[in-house]
Scaffold this active site. Structure first.
Site, PDB file in Angstrom:
ATOM      1  N   ASN A 177      49.059  38.140  51.023  1.00 43.80           N
ATOM      2  CA  ASN A 177      47.896  37.299  51.313  1.00 43.80           C
ATOM      3  C   ASN A 177      48.008  35.868  50.621  1.00 43.80           C
ATOM      4  O   ASN A 177      48.399  35.766  49.109  1.00 43.80           O
ATOM      5  CB  ASN A 177      46.452  37.941  50.962  1.00 43.80           C
ATOM      6  CG  ASN A 177      45.294  36.994  51.699  1.00 43.80           C
ATOM      7  OD1 ASN A 177      45.311  35.811  51.509  1.00 43.80           O
ATOM      8  ND2 ASN A 177      44.399  37.782  51.996  1.00 43.80           N
ATOM      9  N   HIS A 226      42.055  44.929  48.656  1.00 40.10           N
ATOM     10  CA  HIS A 226      41.073  43.926  47.700  1.00 40.10           C
ATOM     11  C   HIS A 226      41.434  44.419  46.231  1.00 40.10           C
ATOM     12  O   HIS A 226      41.331  45.654  46.101  1.00 40.10           O
ATOM     13  CB  HIS A 226      39.747  44.256  48.085  1.00 40.10           C
ATOM     14  CG  HIS A 226      39.086  42.974  48.201  1.00 40.10           C
ATOM     15  ND1 HIS A 226      38.812  42.039  49.207  1.00 40.10           N
ATOM     16  CD2 HIS A 226      38.207  42.107  47.080  1.00 40.10           C
ATOM     17  CE1 HIS A 226      38.358  40.988  48.865  1.00 40.10           C
ATOM     18  NE2 HIS A 226      37.766  40.948  47.653  1.00 40.10           N
ATOM     19  N   THR A 247      34.503  35.844  49.047  1.00 38.19           N
ATOM     20  CA  THR A 247      35.545  36.874  49.589  1.00 38.19           C
ATOM     21  C   THR A 247      34.862  37.956  50.337  1.00 38.19           C
ATOM     22  O   THR A 247      33.590  38.234  50.207  1.00 38.19           O
ATOM     23  CB  THR A 247      36.253  37.274  48.259  1.00 38.19           C
ATOM     24  OG1 THR A 247      37.348  37.946  48.809  1.00 38.19           O
ATOM     25  CG2 THR A 247      35.537  38.327  47.272  1.00 38.19           C
ATOM     26  N   HIS A 289      40.282  27.403  51.807  1.00 38.78           N
ATOM     27  CA  HIS A 289      41.867  27.669  51.192  1.00 38.78           C
ATOM     28  C   HIS A 289      42.831  27.449  52.486  1.00 38.78           C
ATOM     29  O   HIS A 289      43.364  26.327  52.526  1.00 38.78           O
ATOM     30  CB  HIS A 289      41.894  29.252  50.748  1.00 38.78           C
ATOM     31  CG  HIS A 289      41.054  30.065  51.099  1.00 38.78           C
ATOM     32  ND1 HIS A 289      40.821  30.442  52.438  1.00 38.78           N
ATOM     33  CD2 HIS A 289      39.898  30.596  50.496  1.00 38.78           C
ATOM     34  CE1 HIS A 289      39.879  31.469  52.374  1.00 38.78           C
ATOM     35  NE2 HIS A 289      39.432  31.438  51.460  1.00 38.78           N
ATOM     36  N   GLU A 346      42.849  37.444  59.294  1.00 41.74           N
ATOM     37  CA  GLU A 346      41.804  38.276  59.207  1.00 41.74           C
ATOM     38  C   GLU A 346      40.887  37.050  59.250  1.00 41.74           C
ATOM     39  O   GLU A 346      40.710  35.849  58.981  1.00 41.74           O
ATOM     40  CB  GLU A 346      41.723  39.080  57.865  1.00 41.74           C
ATOM     41  CG  GLU A 346      42.138  38.372  56.779  1.00 41.74           C
ATOM     42  CD  GLU A 346      42.068  39.206  55.561  1.00 41.74           C
ATOM     43  OE1 GLU A 346      41.250  38.846  54.514  1.00 41.74           O
ATOM     44  OE2 GLU A 346      42.512  40.290  55.484  1.00 41.74           O
ATOM     45  N   ARG A 390      44.167  19.341  45.196  1.00 46.17           N
ATOM     46  CA  ARG A 390      44.759  18.027  45.375  1.00 46.17           C
ATOM     47  C   ARG A 390      45.035  17.641  46.750  1.00 46.17           C
ATOM     48  O   ARG A 390      45.312  18.535  47.435  1.00 46.17           O
ATOM     49  CB  ARG A 390      46.030  17.667  44.465  1.00 46.17           C
ATOM     50  CG  ARG A 390      45.761  17.991  42.989  1.00 46.17           C
ATOM     51  CD  ARG A 390      44.891  16.767  42.253  1.00 46.17           C
ATOM     52  NE  ARG A 390      44.850  16.933  40.888  1.00 46.17           N
ATOM     53  CZ  ARG A 390      43.977  17.477  40.178  1.00 46.17           C
ATOM     54  NH1 ARG A 390      42.842  18.194  40.951  1.00 46.17           N
ATOM     55  NH2 ARG A 390      44.036  17.749  38.823  1.00 46.17           N
ATOM     56  N   ARG A 430      38.842  30.600  56.711  1.00 45.40           N
ATOM     57  CA  ARG A 430      37.370  30.377  56.860  1.00 45.40           C
ATOM     58  C   ARG A 430      36.971  29.003  57.520  1.00 45.40           C
ATOM     59  O   ARG A 430      37.788  28.042  57.778  1.00 45.40           O
ATOM     60  CB  ARG A 430      36.704  30.307  55.252  1.00 45.40           C
ATOM     61  CG  ARG A 430      37.048  31.681  54.771  1.00 45.40           C
ATOM     62  CD  ARG A 430      36.294  31.896  53.380  1.00 45.40           C
ATOM     63  NE  ARG A 430      36.541  33.405  52.942  1.00 45.40           N
ATOM     64  CZ  ARG A 430      35.940  34.235  53.278  1.00 45.40           C
ATOM     65  NH1 ARG A 430      34.911  34.063  53.769  1.00 45.40           N
ATOM     66  NH2 ARG A 430      36.058  35.359  52.568  1.00 45.40           N
ATOM     67  N   HIS A 451      43.391  34.236  55.759  1.00 47.07           N
ATOM     68  CA  HIS A 451      42.093  34.504  55.909  1.00 47.07           C
ATOM     69  C   HIS A 451      41.550  33.016  56.309  1.00 47.07           C
ATOM     70  O   HIS A 451      40.895  32.163  55.343  1.00 47.07           O
ATOM     71  CB  HIS A 451      41.219  35.137  55.007  1.00 47.07           C
ATOM     72  CG  HIS A 451      39.920  35.440  55.655  1.00 47.07           C
ATOM     73  ND1 HIS A 451      39.183  36.553  55.169  1.00 47.07           N
ATOM     74  CD2 HIS A 451      39.059  34.936  56.328  1.00 47.07           C
ATOM     75  CE1 HIS A 451      38.141  36.437  55.520  1.00 47.07           C
ATOM     76  NE2 HIS A 451      37.732  35.380  56.409  1.00 47.07           N
ATOM     77  N   GLY A 473      46.554  39.479  47.698  1.00 50.39           N
ATOM     78  CA  GLY A 473      46.642  38.080  47.273  1.00 50.39           C
ATOM     79  C   GLY A 473      46.145  37.614  46.038  1.00 50.39           C
ATOM     80  O   GLY A 473      47.122  37.066  45.232  1.00 50.39           O
ATOM     81  N   HIS A 474      45.077  37.835  45.484  1.00 47.27           N
ATOM     82  CA  HIS A 474      44.707  37.426  44.319  1.00 47.27           C
ATOM     83  C   HIS A 474      45.564  38.037  42.960  1.00 47.27           C
ATOM     84  O   HIS A 474      46.122  37.156  42.210  1.00 47.27           O
ATOM     85  CB  HIS A 474      43.247  37.830  43.842  1.00 47.27           C
ATOM     86  CG  HIS A 474      42.720  37.294  42.703  1.00 47.27           C
ATOM     87  ND1 HIS A 474      42.278  35.912  42.564  1.00 47.27           N
ATOM     88  CD2 HIS A 474      42.525  37.814  41.504  1.00 47.27           C
ATOM     89  CE1 HIS A 474      41.901  35.705  41.087  1.00 47.27           C
ATOM     90  NE2 HIS A 474      41.990  36.868  40.579  1.00 47.27           N
TER      91      HIS A 474
END
Length: 248
Positions: A8, A200, A106, A51, A76, A19, A46, A44, A223-224
């Site tokens: 992700n 997740h 999230t 992001h 997603e 920036r 949004r 994802h 991802g994270h």
């Protein structure tokens, strides 16, 4: 077969967006991840584009098509008309539908499939007609009634929300309890004819136990935790570590 790893890229995009500059490059790091063995890329997008930007999607699509045609693109999001139009223009191999409010930081819960079965059925049919595999975000402790309703939407897979499991990183007893829930829900899904993804707060440390609890786990989207490790080990080595943790 071990679970496939989809990287992700949202956290990479979030860092870039601090920036008005093109780095870190979302597609550049996506390329590194795929070169290192990732089976696909996830975004994802949004509505506020905080992001992943809408303009990232055709670039990632082109990256996969031109350089990694055996890999997959997973998009997603909540199925607004704008999202569905974006997905149809991008033609990802997989679409993961989540019940998020646009303001949520999230994803943190799965669908109520019983309540939303008719709405989801129409959306799933539209997406599958466009050639996408459809996965639906699912609570870790979904009931049999919920799983039966998920199957009746026509979806191919569920994606188990593993946030509570990942959040129990410092509590082995709680982690074991969360794993039991995930394993039971995955079994119900498999019995109903649904494949199972998960995502997740998954890490190199907690992936092996998850894979053991869900033997038929098809894919994990990470991802994270992966991006955090990439700051220490670099993207390529981090992907190799996660691929190994998946069992490859």
């Amino acid at each position: 077969m071990p679970a496939k790893l989809s990287v992700n890229l949202n956290a990479v995009a979030l860092l870039r967006n601090r920036r008005d500059l093109p780095w870190p490059s979302v597609t550049g790091l996506g390329r590194i991840a795929l070169e290192a063995g990732a089976h696909g890329l996830t975004v994802h997008p949004r509505p506020d584009q905080r992001h992943t930007r809408f303009s990232d999607l055709p670039e990632i699509r082109a990256l996969i098509d031109d350089e990694f045609p055996d890999r997959e693109f997973n998009v997603e999001g909540y199925p607004t008309q704008d999202f569905l139009d974006l997905v149809e223009a991008t033609e990802p191999e997989q679409v993961t539908l989540v019940p998020d409010d646009p303001e949520q930081p999230t994803s943190d819960h799965g669908w109520d499939f019983v309540t939303n079965v008719d709405i989801l059925h129409a959306i799933v049919a539209r997406l599958r007609k466009n050639g996408a595999r459809v996965s639906l975000f699912c609570d870790p402790d979904a009931s049999e009634e919920q799983i039966v309703a998920a199957k009746s939407t026509g979806a191919d897979r569920i994606e188990l929300y593993t946030g509570p499991y990942g959040g129990a990183y410092d509590d082995p007893a709680k982690a074991a309890n969360e794993l039991e829930k995930l394993g039971k829900t995955a079994l119900l899904a498999n019995q109903a004819g649904l494949d199972v993804n998960a995502g997740h707060d998954l890490t190199v440390a907690n992936l092996p136990a998850l894979a053991k609890s869900i033997p038929n786990l098809a894919e994990v989207s990470i991802g994270h935790g992966l991006t955090a490790d990439a700051l220490e080990y670099g993207m390529a080595e981090t992907v190799r570590r996660f691929v190994k943790a998946c069992g490859w």
